[in-house]
Design a protein around this motif. Structure first.
Motif, mmCIF file in Angstrom:
data_model
loop_
_atom_site.group_PDB
_atom_site.id
_atom_site.type_symbol
_atom_site.label_atom_id
_atom_site.label_comp_id
_atom_site.label_asym_id
_atom_site.label_seq_id
_atom_site.Cartn_x
_atom_site.Cartn_y
_atom_site.Cartn_z
ATOM 1 N N SER A 55 32.648 38.385 -35.852
ATOM 2 C CA SER A 55 33.770 37.710 -37.282
ATOM 3 C C SER A 55 33.405 36.849 -38.035
ATOM 4 O O SER A 55 31.919 36.889 -38.515
ATOM 5 N N THR A 56 34.454 36.910 -39.265
ATOM 6 C CA THR A 56 33.432 36.527 -40.322
ATOM 7 C C THR A 56 33.827 34.554 -40.459
ATOM 8 O O THR A 56 33.967 34.394 -41.172
ATOM 9 N N LYS A 57 34.345 34.365 -39.541
ATOM 10 C CA LYS A 57 34.880 32.933 -39.369
ATOM 11 C C LYS A 57 33.591 31.698 -39.181
ATOM 12 O O LYS A 57 32.490 32.501 -39.068
ATOM 13 N N SER A 58 33.969 30.901 -40.141
ATOM 14 C CA SER A 58 32.724 29.869 -40.040
ATOM 15 C C SER A 58 32.123 29.405 -38.313
ATOM 16 O O SER A 58 33.236 29.762 -37.916
ATOM 17 N N HIS A 59 30.817 28.789 -38.185
ATOM 18 C CA HIS A 59 30.747 28.263 -36.805
ATOM 19 C C HIS A 59 31.671 27.060 -36.513
ATOM 20 O O HIS A 59 31.892 26.752 -35.608
ATOM 21 N N ALA A 60 32.289 26.691 -36.912
ATOM 22 C CA ALA A 60 33.176 25.733 -37.044
ATOM 23 C C ALA A 60 34.800 25.802 -36.639
ATOM 24 O O ALA A 60 34.966 25.384 -35.890
ATOM 25 N N GLU A 61 35.042 27.215 -37.683
ATOM 26 C CA GLU A 61 36.042 27.499 -36.527
ATOM 27 C C GLU A 61 35.963 28.435 -35.212
ATOM 28 O O GLU A 61 36.755 28.276 -34.773
ATOM 29 N N LEU A 62 34.797 28.859 -35.237
ATOM 30 C CA LEU A 62 34.676 29.319 -33.811
ATOM 31 C C LEU A 62 34.669 28.652 -32.638
ATOM 32 O O LEU A 62 35.335 28.761 -31.784
ATOM 33 N N ASP A 63 34.242 27.652 -33.288
ATOM 34 C CA ASP A 63 34.147 26.401 -32.304
ATOM 35 C C ASP A 63 35.317 25.765 -31.485
ATOM 36 O O ASP A 63 35.331 25.882 -31.161
ATOM 37 N N GLU A 64 36.222 25.688 -32.924
ATOM 38 C CA GLU A 64 37.709 25.613 -32.262
ATOM 39 C C GLU A 64 38.442 26.396 -31.714
ATOM 40 O O GLU A 64 39.472 26.348 -31.659
ATOM 41 N N ALA A 65 38.340 27.794 -31.610
ATOM 42 C CA ALA A 65 38.940 28.652 -31.441
ATOM 43 C C ALA A 65 39.479 29.152 -29.782
ATOM 44 O O ALA A 65 38.053 28.617 -29.178
ATOM 45 N N THR A 66 40.621 29.295 -29.651
ATOM 46 C CA THR A 66 40.306 28.745 -28.048
ATOM 47 C C THR A 66 40.559 30.734 -27.697
ATOM 48 O O THR A 66 40.396 31.499 -26.503
ATOM 49 N N GLN A 67 40.324 31.596 -28.555
ATOM 50 C CA GLN A 67 40.124 32.829 -28.210
ATOM 51 C C GLN A 67 39.121 33.555 -29.400
ATOM 52 O O GLN A 67 38.609 33.680 -30.106
ATOM 53 N N LEU A 68 38.337 33.956 -28.747
ATOM 54 C CA LEU A 68 37.018 35.326 -29.424
ATOM 55 C C LEU A 68 37.643 36.301 -30.286
ATOM 56 O O LEU A 68 38.407 36.632 -30.210
ATOM 57 N N ASP A 69 37.099 36.264 -31.799
ATOM 58 C CA ASP A 69 37.282 37.255 -32.793
ATOM 59 C C ASP A 69 37.039 38.248 -32.835
ATOM 60 O O ASP A 69 35.745 38.162 -33.570
ATOM 61 N N GLU A 70 37.646 39.001 -32.418
ATOM 62 C CA GLU A 70 36.516 40.737 -32.722
ATOM 63 C C GLU A 70 36.253 41.091 -33.869
ATOM 64 O O GLU A 70 36.190 42.018 -34.344
ATOM 65 N N GLY A 71 36.741 40.648 -34.846
ATOM 66 C CA GLY A 71 36.669 40.852 -35.996
ATOM 67 C C GLY A 71 37.628 41.751 -36.355
ATOM 68 O O GLY A 71 37.799 42.826 -36.251
ATOM 69 N N ASP A 72 36.625 42.846 -38.084
ATOM 70 C CA ASP A 72 36.926 43.894 -38.675
ATOM 71 C C ASP A 72 35.719 45.246 -38.512
ATOM 72 O O ASP A 72 35.356 44.737 -39.245
ATOM 73 N N LEU A 73 36.119 46.172 -37.318
ATOM 74 C CA LEU A 73 34.536 46.821 -36.718
ATOM 75 C C LEU A 73 34.467 47.811 -38.748
ATOM 76 O O LEU A 73 33.271 47.134 -38.380
ATOM 77 N N ARG A 74 35.079 48.241 -39.077
ATOM 78 C CA ARG A 74 34.507 49.046 -40.163
ATOM 79 C C ARG A 74 34.108 47.611 -41.446
ATOM 80 O O ARG A 74 32.752 48.014 -42.086
ATOM 81 N N LEU A 75 34.480 46.217 -41.046
ATOM 82 C CA LEU A 75 33.902 45.380 -42.499
ATOM 83 C C LEU A 75 32.214 44.960 -41.742
ATOM 84 O O LEU A 75 30.975 44.947 -42.710
ATOM 85 N N LEU A 76 32.373 44.741 -40.274
ATOM 86 C CA LEU A 76 31.063 44.778 -39.769
ATOM 87 C C LEU A 76 30.143 45.582 -39.565
ATOM 88 O O LEU A 76 29.138 45.064 -39.893
ATOM 89 N N THR A 77 30.910 46.990 -39.654
ATOM 90 C CA THR A 77 28.903 47.909 -39.268
ATOM 91 C C THR A 77 28.705 48.157 -41.129
ATOM 92 O O THR A 77 28.025 48.534 -41.911
ATOM 93 N N THR A 78 29.638 48.266 -41.811
ATOM 94 C CA THR A 78 30.052 48.761 -43.560
ATOM 95 C C THR A 78 28.351 47.441 -44.198
ATOM 96 O O THR A 78 27.883 47.919 -44.801
ATOM 97 N N THR A 79 28.920 45.986 -44.029
ATOM 98 C CA THR A 79 28.013 45.165 -43.972
ATOM 99 C C THR A 79 26.754 45.059 -43.222
ATOM 100 O O THR A 79 25.971 44.559 -44.498
ATOM 101 N N HIS A 80 27.421 45.121 -42.235
ATOM 102 C CA HIS A 80 25.240 45.414 -41.386
ATOM 103 C C HIS A 80 24.650 46.294 -42.024
ATOM 104 O O HIS A 80 23.297 46.830 -42.456
ATOM 105 N N ASP A 81 25.027 47.617 -42.240
ATOM 106 C CA ASP A 81 24.423 48.464 -43.203
ATOM 107 C C ASP A 81 24.604 48.642 -44.105
ATOM 108 O O ASP A 81 22.589 48.771 -44.470
ATOM 109 N N GLN A 82 24.756 47.279 -45.652
ATOM 110 C CA GLN A 82 24.008 46.942 -46.099
ATOM 111 C C GLN A 82 22.900 46.337 -46.457
ATOM 112 O O GLN A 82 22.234 45.438 -47.139
ATOM 113 N N LEU A 83 22.558 45.570 -44.791
ATOM 114 C CA LEU A 83 21.450 44.506 -44.848
ATOM 115 C C LEU A 83 20.452 45.369 -44.631
ATOM 116 O O LEU A 83 19.464 45.076 -44.751
ATOM 117 N N LYS A 84 20.592 47.028 -43.510
ATOM 118 C CA LYS A 84 19.290 47.559 -43.729
ATOM 119 C C LYS A 84 18.341 48.053 -44.808
ATOM 120 O O LYS A 84 17.072 47.296 -43.760
#
Length: 110
Positions: A55-84
């Motif tokens: 998830s791109t949500k902040s820790h505060a938003e995640l703390d308040e969430a009632t369910q896990l946010d599985e996020g956007d898989l493509r955004l996760l992998t693309t931005t993760h690859d940019q960190l490598k």
């Protein structure tokens, strides 16, 4: 960092006290981690692990969430690859909040 220190300051300060074998960045989406890695230098060589949130949500938003946010898989992998390229000693890749086997498999490029 919760203290307000930059990741660079945290790594170099801990290393000055003897330091661990390596560091692992945990529980943040790659879009948040990229800002922390903006400062170049040999300190980034000390980071060997990265466990990102789906998830791109902040820790505060995640703390308040009632369910896990599985996020956007493509955004996760693309931005993760940019960190490598910023983390030449990256050898530990995993997931944190909202991730499952699908996410980790994609992060490893399998």
């Amino acid at each position: 960092m919760p203290s307000g220190d930059s990741l660079k300051t945290a790594v170099t300060t801990v290393d000055e006290e003897g330091g661990p074998d390596y560091f692992l960045v945990n529980c943040a989406h790659p879009v948040h981690v990229s800002h922390a890695l903006a400062e170049e230098g040999p300190w980034r060589n000390r980071i060997a692990g990265l466990r990102c949130n789906a998830s791109t949500k902040s820790h505060a938003e995640l703390d308040e969430a009632t369910q896990l946010d599985e996020g956007d898989l493509r955004l996760l992998t693309t931005t993760h690859d940019q960190l490598k390229p910023m983390l030449p000693n990256l050898s530990i890749i995993g997931g944190c909040c909202g991730t499952d086997a699908r996410h980790v498999t994609a992060l490893w490029g399998l």
